[in-house]
Motif scaffolding. Structure first.
Motif, short mmCIF file in Angstrom:
data_model
loop_
_atom_site.label_atom_id
_atom_site.label_comp_id
_atom_site.label_asym_id
_atom_site.label_seq_id
_atom_site.Cartn_x
_atom_site.Cartn_y
_atom_site.Cartn_z
N ARG A 145 -54.34 27.78 92.13
CA ARG A 145 -54.40 28.22 90.68
C ARG A 145 -55.99 27.85 90.03
NH1 ARG A 145 -52.41 24.98 86.04
NH2 ARG A 145 -51.38 26.52 84.51
N TYR A 146 -56.25 28.86 89.24
CA TYR A 146 -57.65 28.33 88.57
C TYR A 146 -57.43 28.23 87.10
CZ TYR A 146 -62.26 29.25 86.38
OH TYR A 146 -63.28 29.18 85.78
N GLN A 147 -58.11 27.36 86.53
CA GLN A 147 -58.28 27.09 85.27
C GLN A 147 -59.61 26.73 84.76
OE1 GLN A 147 -55.95 23.97 82.97
NE2 GLN A 147 -54.65 25.70 82.13
N GLY A 148 -60.02 27.56 83.57
CA GLY A 148 -61.28 27.09 82.99
C GLY A 148 -60.89 26.72 81.44
N ILE A 149 -61.45 25.62 80.88
CA ILE A 149 -61.18 25.12 79.62
C ILE A 149 -62.63 25.00 78.83
CG2 ILE A 149 -60.00 23.21 78.35
CD1 ILE A 149 -58.11 22.69 80.62
N VAL A 150 -62.45 25.54 77.75
CA VAL A 150 -63.62 25.18 76.78
C VAL A 150 -63.19 24.84 75.33
CG1 VAL A 150 -65.17 26.76 77.68
CG2 VAL A 150 -63.59 27.39 75.96
N PRO A 151 -64.01 23.77 74.54
CA PRO A 151 -63.49 23.33 73.12
C PRO A 151 -63.15 24.79 72.41
CG PRO A 151 -65.38 22.24 74.17
CD PRO A 151 -65.30 23.45 75.14
N LEU A 152 -62.47 24.69 71.24
CA LEU A 152 -62.21 25.65 70.38
C LEU A 152 -63.04 25.30 69.21
CD1 LEU A 152 -60.38 28.23 70.27
CD2 LEU A 152 -58.77 26.85 69.02
N GLU A 153 -64.22 25.92 69.39
CA GLU A 153 -65.37 25.64 68.42
C GLU A 153 -65.59 26.80 67.49
OE1 GLU A 153 -67.57 22.24 70.82
OE2 GLU A 153 -68.40 24.18 70.73
N SER A 154 -65.47 28.10 67.86
CA SER A 154 -65.95 29.13 67.13
C SER A 154 -64.80 29.66 66.32
CB SER A 154 -66.26 30.46 67.90
OG SER A 154 -67.44 30.07 68.62
N GLU A 155 -65.12 30.39 65.23
CA GLU A 155 -64.16 30.55 64.25
C GLU A 155 -62.99 31.86 64.65
OE1 GLU A 155 -65.66 32.14 60.61
OE2 GLU A 155 -66.70 30.01 60.07
N ASN A 156 -63.33 32.31 65.52
CA ASN A 156 -62.23 33.52 66.07
C ASN A 156 -62.33 33.66 67.56
OD1 ASN A 156 -64.32 35.53 67.00
ND2 ASN A 156 -64.78 35.83 64.84
#
Length: 296
Positions: free
Chosen positions: A126-137
């Motif tokens: 399984r592969y997962q990438g995570i980033v902060p939810l910083e942009s508006e859309n």
């Protein structure tokens, strides 16, 4: 008539740039009909479904691609997933006491949480990438994800509307490929900037009402472009009595017997498709009788 529930890939013949274009109608309508969602969340679910559908084009093996945002805000979780065969579904969890009749951006509704993209193959890791939810859309958040995690120049345009004659959602994706053609890196970059500027002129109305060829001709008619065969996209849930049974086994016989003593049966509803599953005491006993013993 505009294309509906279709996904198509395309490439620019003279430059290392690929794209995906998608339109949803029935599949989107079925997904949002399963839950009592406010209009704003219906709109966001359409964007998540369009994005997951386009990103599923990268799957080269049987599996599921899941796009999910979660955080401490009133929209605690929203997700869509799509299989390699373009079976699409979506769901959201939210505070029903909250007034969603606003124009708050996705990041504020989720509460500055995270956006994850998970690829779960039928066989393999399984592969997962995570980033902060910083942009508006969502489109901008996904562009951030590809810049940070994949280091691929990517632009995405999403649209959804539930107030037309029927719910519709759509997406357009452009992505710069690793250099393969004889075109120089400088020429590829100039073309990338040119095509993204052209794509910026697409309107939500055009995405939701024009067919794929009309949209691409409207944007890129001066550039040699190859449009691949359309693939059907459909709403389809992967739930089954067998899958639910496996989940119940993980709860343990003692916990299930406690539920049976209190309610007389074990009832499970699939939040994606609304399918109702019930298990009697005999059904539960049979599950444990037929399951292999646990080795310690």
């Amino acid at each position: 008539m505009p294309d509906r529930d279709k996904l198509q890939g395309f490439i620019f013949d003279q430059f290392d740039i690929r794209g995906e274009i998608l339109t949803l109608k029935q599949s989107y309508g079925e997904a949002i009909a399963r839950g009592n969602y406010p209009q704003l969340i219906k709109h966001l679910l359409g964007e998540f479904m369009a994005a997951a559908g386009m990103l599923s084009a990268t799957l080269k093996f049987d599996g599921v691609l899941t796009l999910q945002a979660q955080g401490p805000g009133p929209l605690s979780m929203i997700m869509a997933d799509c299989t390699r065969h373009h079976n699409l579904r979506a769901i959201a969890s939210f505070d029903r006491a909250y007034d969603f009749n606003t124009d708050e951006p996705l990041a504020a509704l989720v509460g500055m949480g995270t956006l994850s993209l998970t690829i779960d193959p039928s066989n393999g890791e399984r592969y997962q990438g995570i980033v902060p939810l910083e942009s508006e859309n969502l489109a901008n958040c996904l562009e951030d994800y590809f810049t940070r995690s994949e280091q691929l120049r990517t632009r995405i345009w999403l649209a959804a509307d539930t107030e037309l004659d029927s719910p519709r959602a759509a997406g357009l994706l452009l992505q710069a490929l690793p250099r393969q053609l004889e075109t120089s890196a400088e020429e590829n970059l100039q073309m990338w900037e040119h095509t993204t500027q052209l794509a910026n002129t697409i309107t939500a109305e055009e995405q939701l009402t024009l067919d794929h060829e009309q949209q691409l001709h409207r944007l890129f008619h001066q550039e040699p472009l190859r449009l691949f065969e359309a693939k059907a996209v459909q709403f389809n849930c992967s739930c089954s009595k067998e899958r639910i049974s496996q989940a119940l086994l993980s709860l343990g016989e003692k916990e299930l017997n406690s539920i049976l003593d209190e309610a007389g049966l074990v009832a499970i509803d699939c939040h994606f498709c609304g399918q109702h599953y019930t298990f009697t005491r005999d059904d539960i006993q049979r599950l444990f009788d037929e399951s292999p013993p646990v080795l310690h």
